[in-house]
Design a protein around this motif. Structure first.
Motif, PDB file in Angstrom:
ATOM      1  N   ARG A  62       2.358  -6.902   4.351  1.00  0.00           N
ATOM      2  CA  ARG A  62       3.324  -6.163   4.437  1.00  0.00           C
ATOM      3  C   ARG A  62       3.075  -5.782   2.980  1.00  0.00           C
ATOM      4  O   ARG A  62       3.325  -4.116   2.666  1.00  0.00           O
ATOM      5  CB  ARG A  62       4.610  -6.676   4.196  1.00  0.00           C
ATOM      6  N   HIS A  63       2.761  -6.286   2.350  1.00  0.00           N
ATOM      7  CA  HIS A  63       2.044  -5.787   0.385  1.00  0.00           C
ATOM      8  C   HIS A  63       0.440  -6.783   0.268  1.00  0.00           C
ATOM      9  O   HIS A  63       0.820  -7.692  -0.300  1.00  0.00           O
ATOM     10  CB  HIS A  63       3.129  -5.447  -0.471  1.00  0.00           C
ATOM     11  N   LEU A  64      -0.032  -5.751  -0.705  1.00  0.00           N
ATOM     12  CA  LEU A  64      -1.408  -6.867  -0.788  1.00  0.00           C
ATOM     13  C   LEU A  64      -1.325  -5.623  -2.082  1.00  0.00           C
ATOM     14  O   LEU A  64      -1.100  -4.924  -2.243  1.00  0.00           O
ATOM     15  CB  LEU A  64      -2.363  -6.416  -0.151  1.00  0.00           C
ATOM     16  N   ALA A  65      -1.232  -6.862  -3.285  1.00  0.00           N
ATOM     17  CA  ALA A  65      -0.971  -6.468  -4.930  1.00  0.00           C
ATOM     18  C   ALA A  65      -2.399  -7.497  -5.239  1.00  0.00           C
ATOM     19  O   ALA A  65      -2.294  -8.544  -5.121  1.00  0.00           O
ATOM     20  CB  ALA A  65      -0.214  -7.044  -5.776  1.00  0.00           C
ATOM     21  N   ALA A  66      -3.162  -7.033  -5.895  1.00  0.00           N
ATOM     22  CA  ALA A  66      -4.351  -7.605  -7.121  1.00  0.00           C
ATOM     23  C   ALA A  66      -4.544  -6.717  -8.197  1.00  0.00           C
ATOM     24  O   ALA A  66      -4.540  -5.593  -8.510  1.00  0.00           O
ATOM     25  CB  ALA A  66      -5.521  -7.021  -6.155  1.00  0.00           C
ATOM     26  N   GLY A  67      -4.248  -7.896  -9.046  1.00  0.00           N
ATOM     27  CA  GLY A  67      -4.971  -8.000 -10.258  1.00  0.00           C
ATOM     28  C   GLY A  67      -6.578  -7.979 -10.863  1.00  0.00           C
ATOM     29  O   GLY A  67      -6.948  -9.230 -10.227  1.00  0.00           O
ATOM     30  N   VAL A  81      -9.081   3.328  -2.522  1.00  0.00           N
ATOM     31  CA  VAL A  81      -7.820   2.452  -2.246  1.00  0.00           C
ATOM     32  C   VAL A  81      -7.688   2.479  -0.956  1.00  0.00           C
ATOM     33  O   VAL A  81      -6.950   1.447  -0.341  1.00  0.00           O
ATOM     34  CB  VAL A  81      -6.530   2.768  -3.690  1.00  0.00           C
ATOM     35  N   ALA A  82      -7.771   3.588  -0.031  1.00  0.00           N
ATOM     36  CA  ALA A  82      -7.174   3.109   1.788  1.00  0.00           C
ATOM     37  C   ALA A  82      -8.713   2.940   2.045  1.00  0.00           C
ATOM     38  O   ALA A  82      -7.746   2.347   3.443  1.00  0.00           O
ATOM     39  CB  ALA A  82      -7.074   4.728   2.083  1.00  0.00           C
ATOM     40  N   ALA A  83      -9.748   2.490   1.501  1.00  0.00           N
ATOM     41  CA  ALA A  83     -10.626   1.877   2.194  1.00  0.00           C
ATOM     42  C   ALA A  83      -9.941   0.165   1.733  1.00  0.00           C
ATOM     43  O   ALA A  83     -10.434  -0.972   2.972  1.00  0.00           O
ATOM     44  CB  ALA A  83     -12.069   1.626   1.686  1.00  0.00           C
ATOM     45  N   LEU A  84      -9.334  -0.221   1.074  1.00  0.00           N
ATOM     46  CA  LEU A  84      -8.480  -1.435   0.637  1.00  0.00           C
ATOM     47  C   LEU A  84      -8.512  -1.983   1.816  1.00  0.00           C
ATOM     48  O   LEU A  84      -7.701  -3.201   2.493  1.00  0.00           O
ATOM     49  CB  LEU A  84      -7.937  -1.889  -0.585  1.00  0.00           C
ATOM     50  N   ALA A  88      -8.291  -5.251   4.580  1.00  0.00           N
ATOM     51  CA  ALA A  88      -7.314  -6.249   4.338  1.00  0.00           C
ATOM     52  C   ALA A  88      -6.274  -6.255   5.376  1.00  0.00           C
ATOM     53  O   ALA A  88      -5.414  -7.022   5.697  1.00  0.00           O
ATOM     54  CB  ALA A  88      -6.472  -6.160   3.196  1.00  0.00           C
ATOM     55  N   GLY A  89      -6.355  -5.071   6.621  1.00  0.00           N
ATOM     56  CA  GLY A  89      -5.359  -5.299   7.639  1.00  0.00           C
ATOM     57  C   GLY A  89      -3.656  -4.926   6.670  1.00  0.00           C
ATOM     58  O   GLY A  89      -3.228  -5.302   7.699  1.00  0.00           O
ATOM     59  N   ALA A  90      -3.476  -4.209   5.708  1.00  0.00           N
ATOM     60  CA  ALA A  90      -2.240  -4.433   5.166  1.00  0.00           C
ATOM     61  C   ALA A  90      -1.604  -3.398   5.278  1.00  0.00           C
ATOM     62  O   ALA A  90      -2.360  -2.503   5.410  1.00  0.00           O
ATOM     63  CB  ALA A  90      -2.696  -4.403   3.642  1.00  0.00           C
ATOM     64  N   ALA A  91       0.257  -3.342   5.124  1.00  0.00           N
ATOM     65  CA  ALA A  91       0.516  -1.918   5.656  1.00  0.00           C
ATOM     66  C   ALA A  91       0.809  -0.846   3.742  1.00  0.00           C
ATOM     67  O   ALA A  91       1.095  -0.188   4.103  1.00  0.00           O
ATOM     68  CB  ALA A  91       1.833  -2.357   5.385  1.00  0.00           C
ATOM     69  N   HIS A  92       0.753  -2.142   2.794  1.00  0.00           N
ATOM     70  CA  HIS A  92       0.466  -1.531   1.411  1.00  0.00           C
ATOM     71  C   HIS A  92       0.433  -1.597   0.551  1.00  0.00           C
ATOM     72  O   HIS A  92      -0.112  -3.362   0.629  1.00  0.00           O
ATOM     73  CB  HIS A  92       1.983  -1.341   1.425  1.00  0.00           C
ATOM     74  N   ALA A  93      -0.992  -1.423  -0.100  1.00  0.00           N
ATOM     75  CA  ALA A  93      -1.420  -2.198  -1.620  1.00  0.00           C
ATOM     76  C   ALA A  93      -1.218  -1.292  -2.873  1.00  0.00           C
ATOM     77  O   ALA A  93      -1.660  -0.353  -2.541  1.00  0.00           O
ATOM     78  CB  ALA A  93      -3.308  -2.431  -0.711  1.00  0.00           C
ATOM     79  N   SER A 303      -2.499   2.592  -5.811  1.00  0.00           N
ATOM     80  CA  SER A 303      -2.140   2.295  -4.451  1.00  0.00           C
ATOM     81  C   SER A 303      -1.898   3.305  -3.274  1.00  0.00           C
ATOM     82  O   SER A 303      -2.082   4.534  -3.088  1.00  0.00           O
ATOM     83  CB  SER A 303      -0.772   2.007  -4.557  1.00  0.00           C
ATOM     84  N   ALA A 304      -1.999   2.745  -2.093  1.00  0.00           N
ATOM     85  CA  ALA A 304      -1.792   3.128  -0.845  1.00  0.00           C
ATOM     86  C   ALA A 304      -1.292   2.175   0.304  1.00  0.00           C
ATOM     87  O   ALA A 304      -0.795   1.403   0.044  1.00  0.00           O
ATOM     88  CB  ALA A 304      -3.589   3.791  -0.540  1.00  0.00           C
ATOM     89  N   ARG A 305      -1.094   3.518   1.237  1.00  0.00           N
ATOM     90  CA  ARG A 305      -0.590   2.695   2.250  1.00  0.00           C
ATOM     91  C   ARG A 305      -1.406   3.024   3.459  1.00  0.00           C
ATOM     92  O   ARG A 305      -2.490   4.252   3.755  1.00  0.00           O
ATOM     93  CB  ARG A 305       0.485   3.672   2.591  1.00  0.00           C
ATOM     94  N   ALA A 306      -1.032   2.412   4.882  1.00  0.00           N
ATOM     95  CA  ALA A 306      -1.839   2.223   6.479  1.00  0.00           C
ATOM     96  C   ALA A 306      -1.292   3.455   7.228  1.00  0.00           C
ATOM     97  O   ALA A 306      -0.460   3.774   6.453  1.00  0.00           O
ATOM     98  CB  ALA A 306      -1.826   1.260   6.934  1.00  0.00           C
TER      99      ALA A 306
END
Lengths: 306, 306
Positions: A62-67, A81-84, A88-93, A303-306
């Motif tokens: 649902r959420h991918l967060a990365a430092g 970031v959209a490519a990420l 990742a197949g995430a809803a939001h990063a 950030s970006a959303r799917a």
């Protein structure tokens, strides 16, 4: 039928290791993966790691967060970031430099400055004036007072002693412990792909020699303490921050360095105080997800959303 | 029938280029070949170059002399030098570090000290006490006052200015000339295989900014001058040499650096004098062939016959 488990995935991606935390409604788990290679695009490495974790544990991210260490401007474009999110197949990063997440781990949303000093060093100040990064410019242009800086000073001092240019120091024997023939040492070192971490490894020898009273080592530790305090004071000044300073990372284990850091900090700013970190870096990564949009660190996140 | 032309081949082998001089009874010619790679054994590279030159010009190499950058102890064993003679097809070969041949070029067999400062720096003293090498320990452990050292100080000063840690300086714009986004510069630099020579290239910017009166650049140039003088004074002291000092290499083109070098030298040793180089490095390489066996530099040479 798709019944993947909803999860939040946080990744604290440094150059020596990538710490992954997976949080679901039922559990929290952590894993350690190899570090990111900063000579290659880093976001695809984060995306790949997240996808692997998701597939292995059947997660719906649902959420991918990365430092992320070594994140460049070219990688924080909306398209990147959209490519990420896709990879990742995430809803939001949401991603940020690891300096930002170190800050959030240490201070949360409170104002002040965080000096994070390991092999490299980066300082971040947060206050009414926004957020200011100071140093963190790598072993060739910056990282003043870092583990690399301390180790390089140790090697330079050992060769100065050996040549008769400088003062006798216990650091010479410490360096000879790795390279019995000092005059051949630089050839081995320069050819070693791990040369930066090898140099930084001598920071521990400086701390030890300083604790044993070696004058050359003490001088190196004090200069490092002064440089780190200068970075913290600069960060506080630039954003007019409350003078609460958090000092994290291995170099602060040296009592002599820490004492000088404190002395120089209070000398420059009598109302400054040193505070303990509230939590650790991976907590700061998770905090990206709920960071208020008006917080000074928000402009340093993408950030970006799917 | 073999009627090859008897010749002396001298090779001044640095990391940026290999200068070859071929001397026969009838002529003297010179050629420039690519530099030696010091992360690989250097003597086989010298042997290969000599053999190629001999075959191309139909030479019978009576003497091969080479001054070589990055020559290690493991390459100066009798077996390794004998292998050089064989691979070159020479009757006799003599090799030395390029610091030794720089000395012979600049001072001949006279006593004193030679400071040779380009990207790196190495100082050699020759006197009644023998020969003493000071510094020349590469960009990570030494080379104090070299082109690399000057360039690194420029990059550090630019980032200190940019952060608000340090004094404003013209060096910041000079660095921005190469990397318009200063905060991304270290990532490009660290990933570039030519990073050492790129850093050293900023030595010219320091010299220019110093000539224009920039205070930060002048401070860097003066510290370099002091460090180079310290190396020269140490070399003189260690071998009890006559205080004739020869300063060669690009960094001495800066008037501010050269003035401070001279001032610090005479301050440490009032009878010291700066002398012009007698000849150039390739002349020093040729001088290896006739170097008296009792000269202080003779123990720093290695030879073999077919």
């Amino acid at each position: 039928m798709n019944a993947r488990i909803p999860a939040v995935v946080a990744i604290d991606a440094g150059q020596t290791g990538m710490k992954v935390r997976v949080r679901t409604d039922a559990s929290v788990g952590e894993a350690l993966l190899p570090g990111v290679r900063t000579d290659q695009p880093v976001l695809p490495q984060i995306g790949l790691a997240a996808r692997q974790i998701a597939d292995e544990f059947d997660l719906d991210i649902r959420h991918l967060a990365a430092g992320v260490s070594g994140l460049t401007d070219g990688e924080t474009t909306p398209a990147a970031v959209a490519a990420l999110v896709r990879s990742a197949g995430a809803a939001h990063a949401v991603v940020a430099h690891d300096a930002t997440t170190s800050y959030l781990g240490a201070r949360g949303t409170a104002h002040g400055a965080v000096v994070a000093a390991g092999t490299g060093v980066v300082t971040l100040g947060v206050g009414p004036g926004g957020a200011a990064r100071v140093d963190g410019w790598g072993y060739l242009m910056g990282d003043a007072g870092s583990g690399f800086w301390l180790g390089r000073e140790a090697l330079v001092a050992a060769m100065r002693d050996h040549d008769g240019r400088g003062t006798a120091t216990a650091l010479t024997d410490a360096v000879r412990g790795r390279w019995p023939d000092l005059e051949q040492a630089y050839i081995d070192l320069q050819a070693d792909p791990a040369r930066v971490s090898i140099v930084a490894s001598f920071a521990a020898e400086v701390a030890q020699a300083g604790a044993d009273g070696d004058a050359v080592a003490l001088d190196i530790l004090r200069r490092a303490g002064d440089l780190l305090a200068e970075s913290a004071l600069t960060a506080l000044r630039r954003v007019d921050a409350e003078p609460a300073v958090c000092a994290i990372g291995g170099v602060f284990r040296s009592e002599a360095l820490r004492e000088e850091f404190t002395r120089a900090l209070v000398n420059g700013r009598p109302d400054a105080r040193i505070v303990e970190p509230a939590r650790i870096g991976i907590d700061g990564v998770e905090a990206l997800i709920d960071l208020p949009a008006d917080h000074p660190l928000a402009p340093l996140t993408w950030s970006a959303r799917a």
